[in-house]
Design a protein around this motif. Structure first.
Motif, PDB file in Angstrom:
ATOM      1  N   ALA A 115     -11.333  -2.570   1.626  1.00 30.61           N
ATOM      2  CA  ALA A 115     -12.487  -2.024   0.593  1.00 30.61           C
ATOM      3  C   ALA A 115     -11.982  -1.379   0.018  1.00 30.61           C
ATOM      4  O   ALA A 115     -11.877  -2.111  -2.039  1.00 30.61           O
ATOM      5  CB  ALA A 115     -13.399  -1.442   0.699  1.00 30.61           C
ATOM      6  N   THR A 116     -10.950  -0.842  -0.675  1.00 27.60           N
ATOM      7  CA  THR A 116      -9.836   0.156  -1.409  1.00 27.60           C
ATOM      8  C   THR A 116      -9.205  -0.749  -2.301  1.00 27.60           C
ATOM      9  O   THR A 116      -9.271  -1.073  -3.762  1.00 27.60           O
ATOM     10  CB  THR A 116      -9.660   0.939  -1.508  1.00 27.60           C
ATOM     11  OG1 THR A 116     -10.476   2.320  -0.528  1.00 27.60           O
ATOM     12  CG2 THR A 116      -8.558   2.282  -2.159  1.00 27.60           C
ATOM     13  N   PHE A 117      -8.555  -1.778  -1.184  1.00 27.02           N
ATOM     14  CA  PHE A 117      -8.069  -2.663  -1.666  1.00 27.02           C
ATOM     15  C   PHE A 117      -7.633  -4.133  -2.971  1.00 27.02           C
ATOM     16  O   PHE A 117      -7.773  -4.400  -3.525  1.00 27.02           O
ATOM     17  CB  PHE A 117      -7.229  -3.449  -0.307  1.00 27.02           C
ATOM     18  CG  PHE A 117      -6.718  -4.451  -0.942  1.00 27.02           C
ATOM     19  CD1 PHE A 117      -4.900  -4.029  -1.171  1.00 27.02           C
ATOM     20  CD2 PHE A 117      -6.575  -5.849  -1.338  1.00 27.02           C
ATOM     21  CE1 PHE A 117      -3.826  -5.349  -1.353  1.00 27.02           C
ATOM     22  CE2 PHE A 117      -5.460  -7.026  -1.529  1.00 27.02           C
ATOM     23  CZ  PHE A 117      -3.995  -7.007  -1.884  1.00 27.02           C
ATOM     24  N   LEU A 118      -9.440  -4.166  -2.173  1.00 36.55           N
ATOM     25  CA  LEU A 118     -10.571  -5.060  -3.015  1.00 36.55           C
ATOM     26  C   LEU A 118     -10.434  -5.069  -4.361  1.00 36.55           C
ATOM     27  O   LEU A 118     -10.346  -5.452  -5.579  1.00 36.55           O
ATOM     28  CB  LEU A 118     -11.872  -5.479  -2.742  1.00 36.55           C
ATOM     29  CG  LEU A 118     -11.202  -6.048  -1.034  1.00 36.55           C
ATOM     30  CD1 LEU A 118     -13.151  -6.758  -0.486  1.00 36.55           C
ATOM     31  CD2 LEU A 118     -10.642  -8.074  -1.491  1.00 36.55           C
ATOM     32  N   VAL A 119     -10.710  -3.765  -4.517  1.00 39.89           N
ATOM     33  CA  VAL A 119     -11.477  -2.817  -5.664  1.00 39.89           C
ATOM     34  C   VAL A 119     -10.619  -3.049  -6.339  1.00 39.89           C
ATOM     35  O   VAL A 119      -9.691  -2.983  -7.778  1.00 39.89           O
ATOM     36  CB  VAL A 119     -11.894  -1.471  -6.015  1.00 39.89           C
ATOM     37  CG1 VAL A 119     -11.730  -0.507  -6.260  1.00 39.89           C
ATOM     38  CG2 VAL A 119     -13.231  -1.219  -4.963  1.00 39.89           C
ATOM     39  N   THR A 120      -9.180  -2.557  -6.179  1.00 47.78           N
ATOM     40  CA  THR A 120      -7.744  -2.546  -6.501  1.00 47.78           C
ATOM     41  C   THR A 120      -7.330  -3.942  -7.610  1.00 47.78           C
ATOM     42  O   THR A 120      -6.948  -3.685  -8.685  1.00 47.78           O
ATOM     43  CB  THR A 120      -6.602  -1.831  -5.672  1.00 47.78           C
ATOM     44  OG1 THR A 120      -7.141  -0.703  -5.017  1.00 47.78           O
ATOM     45  CG2 THR A 120      -5.244  -1.505  -6.939  1.00 47.78           C
ATOM     46  N   ALA A 121      -8.092  -4.867  -6.642  1.00 47.53           N
ATOM     47  CA  ALA A 121      -7.425  -6.352  -7.001  1.00 47.53           C
ATOM     48  C   ALA A 121      -7.935  -6.309  -7.774  1.00 47.53           C
ATOM     49  O   ALA A 121      -7.729  -6.933  -9.003  1.00 47.53           O
ATOM     50  CB  ALA A 121      -7.807  -6.885  -6.023  1.00 47.53           C
ATOM     51  N   GLY A 122      -9.266  -6.148  -8.329  1.00 50.78           N
ATOM     52  CA  GLY A 122     -10.174  -6.019  -9.547  1.00 50.78           C
ATOM     53  C   GLY A 122      -9.886  -5.984 -10.692  1.00 50.78           C
ATOM     54  O   GLY A 122      -9.764  -5.758 -11.564  1.00 50.78           O
ATOM     55  N   MET A 123      -9.530  -4.113 -10.613  1.00 51.08           N
ATOM     56  CA  MET A 123      -9.064  -3.668 -11.402  1.00 51.08           C
ATOM     57  C   MET A 123      -7.707  -4.108 -11.876  1.00 51.08           C
ATOM     58  O   MET A 123      -8.009  -4.428 -13.421  1.00 51.08           O
ATOM     59  CB  MET A 123      -9.139  -1.927 -11.330  1.00 51.08           C
ATOM     60  CG  MET A 123     -10.664  -2.020 -10.916  1.00 51.08           C
ATOM     61  SD  MET A 123     -10.476   0.601 -10.288  1.00 51.08           S
ATOM     62  CE  MET A 123      -9.832   0.877 -11.872  1.00 51.08           C
ATOM     63  N   PHE A 124      -7.039  -4.629 -11.433  1.00 50.16           N
ATOM     64  CA  PHE A 124      -5.661  -4.888 -11.859  1.00 50.16           C
ATOM     65  C   PHE A 124      -5.997  -6.324 -11.944  1.00 50.16           C
ATOM     66  O   PHE A 124      -4.858  -6.780 -13.429  1.00 50.16           O
ATOM     67  CB  PHE A 124      -4.580  -4.732 -10.643  1.00 50.16           C
ATOM     68  CG  PHE A 124      -3.450  -5.581 -10.760  1.00 50.16           C
ATOM     69  CD1 PHE A 124      -2.429  -4.648 -11.154  1.00 50.16           C
ATOM     70  CD2 PHE A 124      -2.972  -6.955 -10.224  1.00 50.16           C
ATOM     71  CE1 PHE A 124      -1.136  -4.589 -10.968  1.00 50.16           C
ATOM     72  CE2 PHE A 124      -1.972  -7.080 -11.602  1.00 50.16           C
ATOM     73  CZ  PHE A 124      -0.727  -5.972 -11.059  1.00 50.16           C
ATOM     74  N   ALA A 125      -6.450  -7.049 -11.657  1.00 51.60           N
ATOM     75  CA  ALA A 125      -7.011  -8.562 -12.339  1.00 51.60           C
ATOM     76  C   ALA A 125      -7.753  -8.375 -14.175  1.00 51.60           C
ATOM     77  O   ALA A 125      -6.910  -8.693 -14.989  1.00 51.60           O
ATOM     78  CB  ALA A 125      -7.419  -9.242 -11.224  1.00 51.60           C
ATOM     79  N   LEU A 224      -1.922   2.322  -7.740  1.00 50.44           N
ATOM     80  CA  LEU A 224      -3.231   1.943  -8.118  1.00 50.44           C
ATOM     81  C   LEU A 224      -3.856   2.159  -7.161  1.00 50.44           C
ATOM     82  O   LEU A 224      -4.980   3.297  -7.013  1.00 50.44           O
ATOM     83  CB  LEU A 224      -3.866   1.153  -9.064  1.00 50.44           C
ATOM     84  CG  LEU A 224      -4.940   1.078  -9.631  1.00 50.44           C
ATOM     85  CD1 LEU A 224      -5.979   2.207 -10.577  1.00 50.44           C
ATOM     86  CD2 LEU A 224      -5.448  -0.210  -9.981  1.00 50.44           C
ATOM     87  N   PHE A 225      -3.900   1.624  -5.766  1.00 52.25           N
ATOM     88  CA  PHE A 225      -4.368   1.247  -4.726  1.00 52.25           C
ATOM     89  C   PHE A 225      -4.531   3.100  -4.534  1.00 52.25           C
ATOM     90  O   PHE A 225      -5.716   3.726  -3.510  1.00 52.25           O
ATOM     91  CB  PHE A 225      -3.823   0.377  -3.444  1.00 52.25           C
ATOM     92  CG  PHE A 225      -4.307   0.453  -2.383  1.00 52.25           C
ATOM     93  CD1 PHE A 225      -5.157   0.367  -2.095  1.00 52.25           C
ATOM     94  CD2 PHE A 225      -3.424   0.868  -1.463  1.00 52.25           C
ATOM     95  CE1 PHE A 225      -5.848   0.166  -0.682  1.00 52.25           C
ATOM     96  CE2 PHE A 225      -3.547   1.066  -0.003  1.00 52.25           C
ATOM     97  CZ  PHE A 225      -4.468   0.901  -0.364  1.00 52.25           C
ATOM     98  N   LEU A 226      -3.279   3.666  -3.941  1.00 55.41           N
ATOM     99  CA  LEU A 226      -3.701   5.265  -3.374  1.00 55.41           C
ATOM    100  C   LEU A 226      -4.355   6.140  -4.138  1.00 55.41           C
ATOM    101  O   LEU A 226      -4.474   7.245  -3.421  1.00 55.41           O
ATOM    102  CB  LEU A 226      -1.689   5.258  -4.009  1.00 55.41           C
ATOM    103  CG  LEU A 226      -1.065   4.972  -2.494  1.00 55.41           C
ATOM    104  CD1 LEU A 226       0.891   5.249  -2.792  1.00 55.41           C
ATOM    105  CD2 LEU A 226      -1.398   4.704  -1.109  1.00 55.41           C
ATOM    106  N   MET A 227      -4.272   6.110  -5.400  1.00 47.37           N
ATOM    107  CA  MET A 227      -5.195   7.260  -6.165  1.00 47.37           C
ATOM    108  C   MET A 227      -6.770   7.012  -6.089  1.00 47.37           C
ATOM    109  O   MET A 227      -7.033   7.774  -5.091  1.00 47.37           O
ATOM    110  CB  MET A 227      -4.334   6.580  -7.582  1.00 47.37           C
ATOM    111  CG  MET A 227      -3.172   7.259  -7.251  1.00 47.37           C
ATOM    112  SD  MET A 227      -2.860   9.170  -8.026  1.00 47.37           S
ATOM    113  CE  MET A 227      -1.368   9.665  -8.294  1.00 47.37           C
ATOM    114  N   LEU A 228      -6.603   5.073  -6.336  1.00 47.11           N
ATOM    115  CA  LEU A 228      -8.241   5.181  -5.585  1.00 47.11           C
ATOM    116  C   LEU A 228      -8.564   5.463  -4.199  1.00 47.11           C
ATOM    117  O   LEU A 228     -10.019   5.917  -3.474  1.00 47.11           O
ATOM    118  CB  LEU A 228      -8.743   3.077  -5.765  1.00 47.11           C
ATOM    119  CG  LEU A 228      -8.527   2.762  -7.139  1.00 47.11           C
ATOM    120  CD1 LEU A 228      -8.115   1.302  -7.230  1.00 47.11           C
ATOM    121  CD2 LEU A 228      -9.355   3.854  -7.667  1.00 47.11           C
TER     122      LEU A 228
END
Length: 237
Positions: A115-125, A224-228
């Motif tokens: 789930a965090t990976f998906l959130v990260t991907a969204g923010m990154f995009a 960003l992923f690790l912080m989230l």
């Protein structure tokens, strides 16, 4: 009626945009390959039980130092490297990072990591798109975010001794902002490199430019992923 000079200007602008698009595609492809390799290695190292042994061994800290050395070496000597060497270092770093990141599977549930990976991907995009389309020069933002990154590193070192939960969460929150800002800045910088003619400098320059660009975005995404993950990761305990 369009003048000859106007047509030439439009053609030049279109050529720059096309070159930038092609270069960006190469950068993002290498970044995606690096992330995929990291994820696969991390999963299988954790599943094999090696992560449990790794966290209790001084080898873990040696691997972290090796990772840091690879990043610094690649960044400092990319201009003097052969494209194959630069590619090999990037691939090796991505795989090694997967080994060290395997320990997150010991601390967090698989569901929360996904789930965090998906959130990260969204923010990154979102920030990558902003970096691509904004007309604002983000150089000042990049300098400010870099100073913030230095502050995070220093605060993290201090907190090793203080063990302050308040400082831990403050570092995490600021870290999210820093890497979100760096993502937009790095994407704009890579876009500008593409427009400035790297596509005319030969295959070797293109490959090395794509690798160093991919490394910058890879680091933005991973951090960003690790912080989230500190906020959204569900503990296995």
């Amino acid at each position: 009626m369009q003048t000859q000079f106007g047509t030439r200007d439009i053609t030049l602008a279109q050529a720059k945009q096309q070159a930038s698009t092609v270069f960006l595609a190469k950068v993002f492809n290498w970044m995606a390959a690096g992330l995929a390799l990291t994820g696969v290695v991390a999963y299988f190292v954790a599943a094999s039980g090696l992560a449990q042994a790794l966290i209790a061994s001084p080898i873990f800290f040696i691997l972290v130092l090796v990772e840091l050395g690879l990043v610094l070496f690649l960044s400092a000597r990319i201009d003097r490297m052969q494209p194959g060497t630069a590619t090999g270092i990037f691939v090796g770093y991505s795989a090694l990072n997967g080994v060290t990141l395997s320990i997150i599977f010991l601390a967090y549930t698989h569901t929360s990591i996904a789930a965090t990976f998906l959130v990260t991907a969204g923010m990154f995009a979102a920030m990558a798109i902003y970096g691509l389309v904004t007309k604002r020069d983000l150089s000042g933002l990049g300098s400010f975010m870099f100073m913030g990154l230095i502050g995070i590193i220093l605060a993290s070192i201090v907190n090793i001794f203080l063990q302050s939960s308040s400082l831990y969460w403050a570092i995490s929150a600021i870290g999210v902002l820093v890497f979100v800002g760096l993502t937009a800045y790095d994407v704009q910088k890579i876009k500008n490199i593409g427009e400035e003619g790297i596509m005319n400098q030969g295959e070797a320059a293109i490959r090395k430019g794509a690798i160093i660009g991919a490394l910058a975005l890879y680091l933005d995404f991973i951090n960003l992923f690790l912080m989230l993950l500190r906020f959204f990761g569900g503990s296995r305990d």
